[in-house]
Design a protein around this motif. Structure first.
Motif, PDB file in Angstrom:
ATOM      1  N   GLU A 173       0.845  -1.200   0.000  1.00 11.90           N
ATOM      2  CA  GLU A 173       0.000   0.000   0.000  1.00 11.90           C
ATOM      3  C   GLU A 173       0.879   1.248   0.000  1.00 11.90           C
ATOM      4  N   ALA A 174       2.189   1.052   0.006  1.00 14.80           N
ATOM      5  CA  ALA A 174       3.121   2.177   0.137  1.00 14.80           C
ATOM      6  C   ALA A 174       3.707   2.554  -1.223  1.00 14.80           C
ATOM      7  N   ASN A 175       4.724   3.363  -1.208  1.00 16.86           N
ATOM      8  CA  ASN A 175       5.405   3.787  -2.434  1.00 16.86           C
ATOM      9  C   ASN A 175       6.660   2.976  -2.685  1.00 16.86           C
ATOM     10  N   PHE A 176       6.687   1.776  -2.079  1.00 13.78           N
ATOM     11  CA  PHE A 176       7.821   0.866  -2.280  1.00 13.78           C
ATOM     12  C   PHE A 176       7.293  -0.548  -2.211  1.00 13.78           C
ATOM     13  N   ILE A 177       8.108  -1.479  -2.601  1.00 20.53           N
ATOM     14  CA  ILE A 177       7.668  -2.872  -2.581  1.00 20.53           C
ATOM     15  C   ILE A 177       8.795  -3.768  -2.093  1.00 20.53           C
ATOM     16  N   LEU A 178       8.398  -4.819  -1.378  1.00 23.87           N
ATOM     17  CA  LEU A 178       9.356  -5.823  -0.914  1.00 23.87           C
ATOM     18  C   LEU A 178       9.200  -7.047  -1.802  1.00 23.87           C
ATOM     19  N   ILE A 179      10.307  -7.585  -2.272  1.00 25.27           N
ATOM     20  CA  ILE A 179      10.203  -8.851  -3.003  1.00 25.27           C
ATOM     21  C   ILE A 179      11.171  -9.875  -2.416  1.00 25.27           C
ATOM     22  N   LYS A 195      24.290   2.138 -11.766  1.00 27.41           N
ATOM     23  CA  LYS A 195      24.025   3.422 -11.084  1.00 27.41           C
ATOM     24  C   LYS A 195      22.619   3.508 -10.482  1.00 27.41           C
ATOM     25  N   MET A 196      22.103   2.330 -10.121  1.00 26.19           N
ATOM     26  CA  MET A 196      20.792   2.319  -9.459  1.00 26.19           C
ATOM     27  C   MET A 196      20.956   1.744  -8.057  1.00 26.19           C
ATOM     28  N   VAL A 197      20.405   2.428  -7.073  1.00 24.27           N
ATOM     29  CA  VAL A 197      20.534   1.987  -5.681  1.00 24.27           C
ATOM     30  C   VAL A 197      19.200   1.431  -5.209  1.00 24.27           C
ATOM     31  N   ILE A 198      19.189   0.132  -4.877  1.00 18.29           N
ATOM     32  CA  ILE A 198      17.987  -0.417  -4.242  1.00 18.29           C
ATOM     33  C   ILE A 198      18.334  -0.723  -2.795  1.00 18.29           C
ATOM     34  N   ARG A 199      17.372  -1.147  -2.025  1.00 19.79           N
ATOM     35  CA  ARG A 199      17.640  -1.490  -0.642  1.00 19.79           C
ATOM     36  C   ARG A 199      17.784  -2.998  -0.501  1.00 19.79           C
ATOM     37  N   ASP A 200      18.991  -3.411  -0.160  1.00 17.43           N
ATOM     38  CA  ASP A 200      19.232  -4.802   0.228  1.00 17.43           C
ATOM     39  C   ASP A 200      18.585  -4.955   1.599  1.00 17.43           C
ATOM     40  N   ALA A 201      17.468  -5.697   1.652  1.00 23.23           N
ATOM     41  CA  ALA A 201      16.677  -5.730   2.892  1.00 23.23           C
ATOM     42  C   ALA A 201      17.136  -6.817   3.852  1.00 23.23           C
ATOM     43  N   ASN A 226      19.245  -6.918   6.211  1.00 28.12           N
ATOM     44  CA  ASN A 226      19.489  -6.643   7.637  1.00 28.12           C
ATOM     45  C   ASN A 226      18.228  -6.271   8.416  1.00 28.12           C
ATOM     46  N   PHE A 227      17.068  -6.368   7.794  1.00 30.05           N
ATOM     47  CA  PHE A 227      15.832  -6.239   8.568  1.00 30.05           C
ATOM     48  C   PHE A 227      15.611  -7.556   9.323  1.00 30.05           C
ATOM     49  N   VAL A 228      15.209  -7.430  10.571  1.00 33.08           N
ATOM     50  CA  VAL A 228      14.952  -8.615  11.364  1.00 33.08           C
ATOM     51  C   VAL A 228      13.846  -9.463  10.710  1.00 33.08           C
ATOM     52  N   PHE A 229      13.949 -10.765  10.836  1.00 35.07           N
ATOM     53  CA  PHE A 229      13.017 -11.748  10.265  1.00 35.07           C
ATOM     54  C   PHE A 229      13.115 -11.856   8.731  1.00 35.07           C
ATOM     55  N   LEU A 230      13.908 -11.017   8.116  1.00 33.90           N
ATOM     56  CA  LEU A 230      14.105 -11.183   6.668  1.00 33.90           C
ATOM     57  C   LEU A 230      15.464 -11.855   6.500  1.00 33.90           C
ATOM     58  N   GLY A 231      16.069 -11.716   5.354  1.00 29.89           N
ATOM     59  CA  GLY A 231      17.357 -12.377   5.164  1.00 29.89           C
ATOM     60  C   GLY A 231      17.854 -11.994   3.803  1.00 29.89           C
ATOM     61  N   ASN A 232      18.874 -12.716   3.340  1.00 33.42           N
ATOM     62  CA  ASN A 232      19.540 -12.254   2.120  1.00 33.42           C
ATOM     63  C   ASN A 232      18.789 -12.599   0.828  1.00 33.42           C
ATOM     64  N   SER A 233      17.482 -12.913   0.967  1.00 34.19           N
ATOM     65  CA  SER A 233      16.712 -13.097  -0.264  1.00 34.19           C
ATOM     66  C   SER A 233      15.667 -11.976  -0.433  1.00 34.19           C
ATOM     67  N   TYR A 234      15.792 -10.916   0.366  1.00 31.91           N
ATOM     68  CA  TYR A 234      14.786  -9.843   0.290  1.00 31.91           C
ATOM     69  C   TYR A 234      15.367  -8.523  -0.243  1.00 31.91           C
ATOM     70  N   LEU A 235      14.597  -7.926  -1.122  1.00 34.99           N
ATOM     71  CA  LEU A 235      14.949  -6.626  -1.704  1.00 34.99           C
ATOM     72  C   LEU A 235      13.780  -5.668  -1.519  1.00 34.99           C
ATOM     73  N   ARG A 236      14.098  -4.397  -1.400  1.00 32.79           N
ATOM     74  CA  ARG A 236      13.031  -3.391  -1.388  1.00 32.79           C
ATOM     75  C   ARG A 236      13.419  -2.283  -2.358  1.00 32.79           C
TER      76      ARG A 236
END
Lengths: 364, 364
Positions: free
Chosen positions: A298-304, A324-330, A332-342
């Motif tokens: 529902e926000a202006n970003f998405i988690l995959i 030259k594109m910066v995404i968020r490697d997600a 280090n969010f708790v309960f997520l892991g190295n398969s999540y991007l935002r």
């Protein structure tokens, strides 16, 4: 933990580490409105630049009245702050909660601030099985007896999920009876679909246990301005905050901007339309991709979530930095892991470019 | 206590109480440079207004390097803050002093902040007999054994008195041996006579127990910018402050201004010359008046004592408000009373007008 991942906006750190001028980077990690700073704000600052020689009004009366017109909340129930960050910190200091439940994964500053105030934290996990949506009844029944405060971000960062106002009222009622404060961070609320009602502002006067945090960094593309506000009708808490708050933590440009930004309906409408359209388009597209799971946002970003275990979020982060594109490697969010991007939604052409590159990396 | 007296800069409160538009008031109470905001700052902000869409650098690297060039202090020993106020609060939080001695009367925020951190305060009184000058040996011998921190403002507000660097080093040495931190607020330091040396910046690298606070509100006439900085070479304290500090408490306009303001030697020189000349002229004039006692000042303001008991500071304050001039009724400073006034030096014609009115009130 890498400094880069701590916050989405740290382009300076990326610039220094990867030796790419920050002006050349397209920032999909900052969750900032791609329309840029409203012209109304820029013009107001340019025209009133002489006001730097004035202290801001200690009572921030005009500023609070401007927010009042925008939010429909009595100006006496509004506290301005140096970005949402200062308000998180002020409210937590005022309550000094011994035991807090934070709906997680979420923004890391809540936990940091509670621990700085010697409070204990329980992280209530949003379930991936439920697409990171909060089941309000399950949540309520999980709240320990000794809880003093609940924190939730709505829509939630990084999951993009949101709770509607009817569900929120169930929670607020329960918490009110149990003497539990509820802090809702509505940093991303203005990006939600105009046809749905997620904000708890209408409940401010009825629930003395409610504190809402709003920023202007994301929606008004003005993180450099350092301007947020808190909404709360509990006079005791407000007086306590005023007793220890820095008197002039909000600068004069925020006061000047407040005269125009909240009335800039053209900018506001254009933003909501753009983000709604891009959100729908991007969700539809992502759902067709192989090797990922997409979570409704529902926000202006998405988690995959990356389903191919050979590709990790940091690898994708680095590959996209090369473009030259910066995404968020997600990771280090708790309960997520190295398969999540935002990543957040920028202009249509920028989003198209990101999706092209991302698809090529993920599907190969 | 009247809200008006709490801080010198509260023109908004005066506007509301006396129903005089604040633009019509001449403010002798704010201690702000009468030359107004440097054109260099205004131009830099106007040219770079688009930068509001950027988060400030979390590490404030360029900003700290700009301050480093100005102060000759290593940039790693510099912390930017939201005005001097945030730095006072950060340093006190980091030390959490159980017992502090504040050289008084002085700025009220030190005591407030120490008490918020559950510390005890002893106010060491500057003696009127000694023209409010600090006798460093008498002061040192009065410091209780259990003291954790000393606070002094140099030059001191409201007395205008200052301590030279040689005296300061005696104090710092003594305190270093006794594990006592020394916080020196140098908000007014740049207004002092260029031929005398009051600043302790040259001692920063040698004394790990020293913390210096600087603002830009007064000297650069930029209180709306909310930009101060702290100087300290104690890595342990700096790391502690960074662990709890709001990450972006300084806005992007302060970063932009820092690129030009500290190099604006024309503005800096012009200010020091103007204030030195006005200070000398005003002191000479006041010494000839009947019914007052004048205290020598090294700052951009002066404290005077009314010797005629029939005239009190609040009466003079109100009479001058009628002339649209705001001075500081200094009666709510500790150890002072309703016979003390403070006013700052503005432009020659403004100072002349104030002195004319003031003389008429005082000598009649």
């Amino acid at each position: 933990m890498s400094l880069i991942n701590q916050h989405g906006g740290d382009l300076d750190v990326i610039e220094r580490r990867y030796n790419i001028p920050k002006d050349k980077l397209i920032n999909f990690s900052g969750n900032v409105n791609p329309l840029g700073v409203p012209e109304s704000i820029k013009n107001a600052i340019i025209e009133n630049v002489d006001y730097i020689c004035r202290y801001p009004d200690v009572n921030y009366l005009s500023l609070r009245k401007n927010i009042s017109l925008y939010t429909n909340v009595n100006h006496e129930h509004i506290i301005p702050g140096n970005g949402a960050t200062e308000l998180i910190s002020l409210f937590i200091k005022a309550i000094s909660p011994k035991y807090t439940v934070i709906v997680s994964p979420s923004y890391s500053e809540y936990e940091k601030e509670i621990k700085l105030n010697n409070g204990k934290v329980k992280l209530f996990p949003l379930k991936e099985d439920n697409n990171f949506n909060l089941d309000i009844n399950e949540f309520i029944s999980s709240i320990p007896e000794n809880t003093n405060m609940i924190v939730l971000c709505n829509p939630n960062n990084p999951t993009g999920t949101a709770i509607n106002v009817f569900q929120l009222e169930i929670l607020l009622k329960y918490c009110f009876d149990k003497n539990i404060y509820v802090m809702i961070d509505e940093t991303y609320i203005e990006f939600t679909n105009i046809k749905k009602t997620f904000s708890a502002v209408s409940l401010i006067s009825s629930y003395k246990n409610l504190f809402i945090i709003r920023g202007t960094s994301k929606f008004f593309a003005a993180p450099g301005l350092r301007f947020g506000y808190g909404l709360c009708s509990n006079t005791e808490i407000l007086n306590k905050i005023n007793s220890f708050k820095d008197p002039w933590s909000v600068n004069i440009f925020a006061s000047i901007a407040s005269e125009v930004m909240f009335k800039d309906t053209e900018y506001i409408t254009k933003t909501r339309k753009l983000i709604s359209e891009e959100r729908e388009k991007i969700i539809t597209e992502l759902k067709q991709w192989k090797n990922i799971k997409t979570f409704e946002t529902e926000a202006n970003f998405i988690l995959i979530k990356l389903l191919n275990k050979n590709i990790t979020s940091d690898k994708i982060f680095k590959k996209l930095i090369g473009k030259k594109m910066v995404i968020r490697d997600a990771s280090n969010f708790v309960f997520l892991g190295n398969s999540y991007l935002r990543f957040c939604f920028l202009l249509p052409s920028q989003n198209k470019m990101l999706l092209q590159h991302l698809k090529a990396i993920i599907e190969n």
